[in-house]
Design an enzyme around this catalytic site. Sequence first.
Site, PDB file in Angstrom:
ATOM      1  N   ASP A  67       0.811  -1.220   0.000  1.00  0.00           N
ATOM      2  CA  ASP A  67       0.000   0.000   0.000  1.00  0.00           C
ATOM      3  C   ASP A  67       0.846   1.274   0.000  1.00  0.00           C
ATOM      4  O   ASP A  67       2.070   1.215   0.164  1.00  0.00           O
ATOM      5  CB  ASP A  67      -0.966  -0.009   1.200  1.00  0.00           C
ATOM      6  CG  ASP A  67      -0.275  -0.382   2.515  1.00  0.00           C
ATOM      7  OD1 ASP A  67       0.961  -0.446   2.552  1.00  0.00           O
ATOM      8  OD2 ASP A  67      -0.992  -0.609   3.512  1.00  0.00           O
ATOM      9  N   ASN A 136      -7.422  -2.098  14.339  1.00  0.00           N
ATOM     10  CA  ASN A 136      -8.815  -2.422  14.012  1.00  0.00           C
ATOM     11  C   ASN A 136      -8.922  -3.651  13.098  1.00  0.00           C
ATOM     12  O   ASN A 136      -9.981  -3.934  12.550  1.00  0.00           O
ATOM     13  CB  ASN A 136      -9.514  -1.218  13.367  1.00  0.00           C
ATOM     14  CG  ASN A 136      -8.873  -0.808  12.038  1.00  0.00           C
ATOM     15  OD1 ASN A 136      -7.958  -1.461  11.560  1.00  0.00           O
ATOM     16  ND2 ASN A 136      -9.367   0.272  11.448  1.00  0.00           N
ATOM     17  N   HIS A 138      -7.179  -4.120  10.281  1.00  0.00           N
ATOM     18  CA  HIS A 138      -6.929  -3.941   8.840  1.00  0.00           C
ATOM     19  C   HIS A 138      -5.644  -4.644   8.414  1.00  0.00           C
ATOM     20  O   HIS A 138      -4.720  -4.806   9.198  1.00  0.00           O
ATOM     21  CB  HIS A 138      -6.957  -2.459   8.423  1.00  0.00           C
ATOM     22  CG  HIS A 138      -5.803  -1.609   8.853  1.00  0.00           C
ATOM     23  ND1 HIS A 138      -5.962  -0.393   9.475  1.00  0.00           N
ATOM     24  CD2 HIS A 138      -4.470  -1.770   8.722  1.00  0.00           C
ATOM     25  CE1 HIS A 138      -4.777   0.139   9.711  1.00  0.00           C
ATOM     26  NE2 HIS A 138      -3.846  -0.664   9.266  1.00  0.00           N
ATOM     27  N   GLU A 143      -9.730  -1.457   5.353  1.00  0.00           N
ATOM     28  CA  GLU A 143     -10.372  -1.100   6.610  1.00  0.00           C
ATOM     29  C   GLU A 143     -11.618  -1.953   6.859  1.00  0.00           C
ATOM     30  O   GLU A 143     -12.148  -2.572   5.922  1.00  0.00           O
ATOM     31  CB  GLU A 143     -10.767   0.386   6.571  1.00  0.00           C
ATOM     32  CG  GLU A 143      -9.570   1.341   6.427  1.00  0.00           C
ATOM     33  CD  GLU A 143      -8.823   1.574   7.742  1.00  0.00           C
ATOM     34  OE1 GLU A 143      -8.731   0.644   8.579  1.00  0.00           O
ATOM     35  OE2 GLU A 143      -8.315   2.694   7.919  1.00  0.00           O
TER      36      GLU A 143
HETATM   37  C1  GLP Z   1      -0.413   0.635   8.500  1.00  0.00           C
HETATM   38  C2  GLP Z   1      -0.129  -0.233   7.277  1.00  0.00           C
HETATM   39  C3  GLP Z   1      -0.337  -1.689   7.557  1.00  0.00           C
HETATM   40  C4  GLP Z   1       0.333  -2.067   8.860  1.00  0.00           C
HETATM   41  C5  GLP Z   1      -0.298  -1.294   9.991  1.00  0.00           C
HETATM   42  C6  GLP Z   1       0.255  -1.635  11.365  1.00  0.00           C
HETATM   43  O1  GLP Z   1      -1.719   1.053   8.579  1.00  0.00           O
HETATM   44  N1  GLP Z   1      -0.913   0.157   6.148  1.00  0.00           N
HETATM   45  O2  GLP Z   1       0.156  -2.448   6.470  1.00  0.00           O
HETATM   46  O3  GLP Z   1       0.206  -3.436   9.084  1.00  0.00           O
HETATM   47  O4  GLP Z   1      -0.059   0.080   9.739  1.00  0.00           O
HETATM   48  O5  GLP Z   1       1.433  -0.921  11.596  1.00  0.00           O
HETATM   49  P1  GLP Z   1       2.404  -1.170  12.805  1.00  0.00           P
HETATM   50  O6  GLP Z   1       3.202  -2.359  12.446  1.00  0.00           O
HETATM   51  O7  GLP Z   1       3.272   0.068  12.846  1.00  0.00           O
HETATM   52  O8  GLP Z   1       1.574  -1.347  14.007  1.00  0.00           O
END
Ligand code: GLP
Length: 237
Positions: A67, A136, A138, A143
């Site tokens: 993404d 949440n 995702h 989402e």
């Molecule tokens: C972002 C990314 C996700 C990732 C998530 C969790 O929203 N788009 O791909 O898994 O954050 O991030 P973190 O690993 O910093 O908790």
Amino acid sequence: MKWIEAANYEEMSKIAATIFKEQLKLVKTSVFGMATGSTPEGFYKELVKAYQAGELSFAEAKSFNLDEYIGIMPNNEASYHYFMDENLFNYIDMKRENIHVPTGNPKEIATATAEYDAAIAAAGGVDIQLLGIGVNGHIGFNEPGTAFELETNMVELTQSTREANQIYFDTIDDVPTHAITMGIRTIMNAKKVVLLISGASKQEAFDRLRSGEITTDFPASALHNHKDVTVIYTGVK
Ligand code: GLP
């Protein structure tokens, strides 16, 4: 779904890196699905370490990131392009033309989503997809409420995701409202999925995934329908 409890963050990173390294040693032309966020940082360090030690080469491998924010250009430190360069691509021998991160350029979005799925298919599909998880539930930027059938598409970020990701920006107003993400179907098409979960902030998401319930309200639950998912977790119980 296979569950592996790691003793700590470092061990989680090493277990995940070993899975990717073994795949690459087996198939030099492997196609990897990459993720951003704080969770996989240690994993990338392990891959860089292995490359620098001469253990493996990415010269024939390809990668597709999950993404990117819309409206955040690659030279912006908060962009996922920048993150990937800083954490991995600047330090390994993967060829630039084999590195794919979805475009965050609003002018390119109209055609970029379908082109991204076509590029993945043309590469033969993703062999192993790395995933983190949002508080949440995702995955990528899919989402809650997202249809499981979607391929790469543009999404509106929820307020909770924007707040969680604010640490990478000066103010909440600087956090983009939209992103481009591989859809759940794109993710499900990967031959193998490795999901990393780390830290107490993910306890609720961990519990919900572990419950086995499959619902679009909790995007990661789609993974229960995938035949080869390994969850490596630490700091949750
Ligand atoms: C972002 C990314 C996700 C990732 C998530 C969790 O929203 N788009 O791909 O898994 O954050 O991030 P973190 O690993 O910093 O908790």
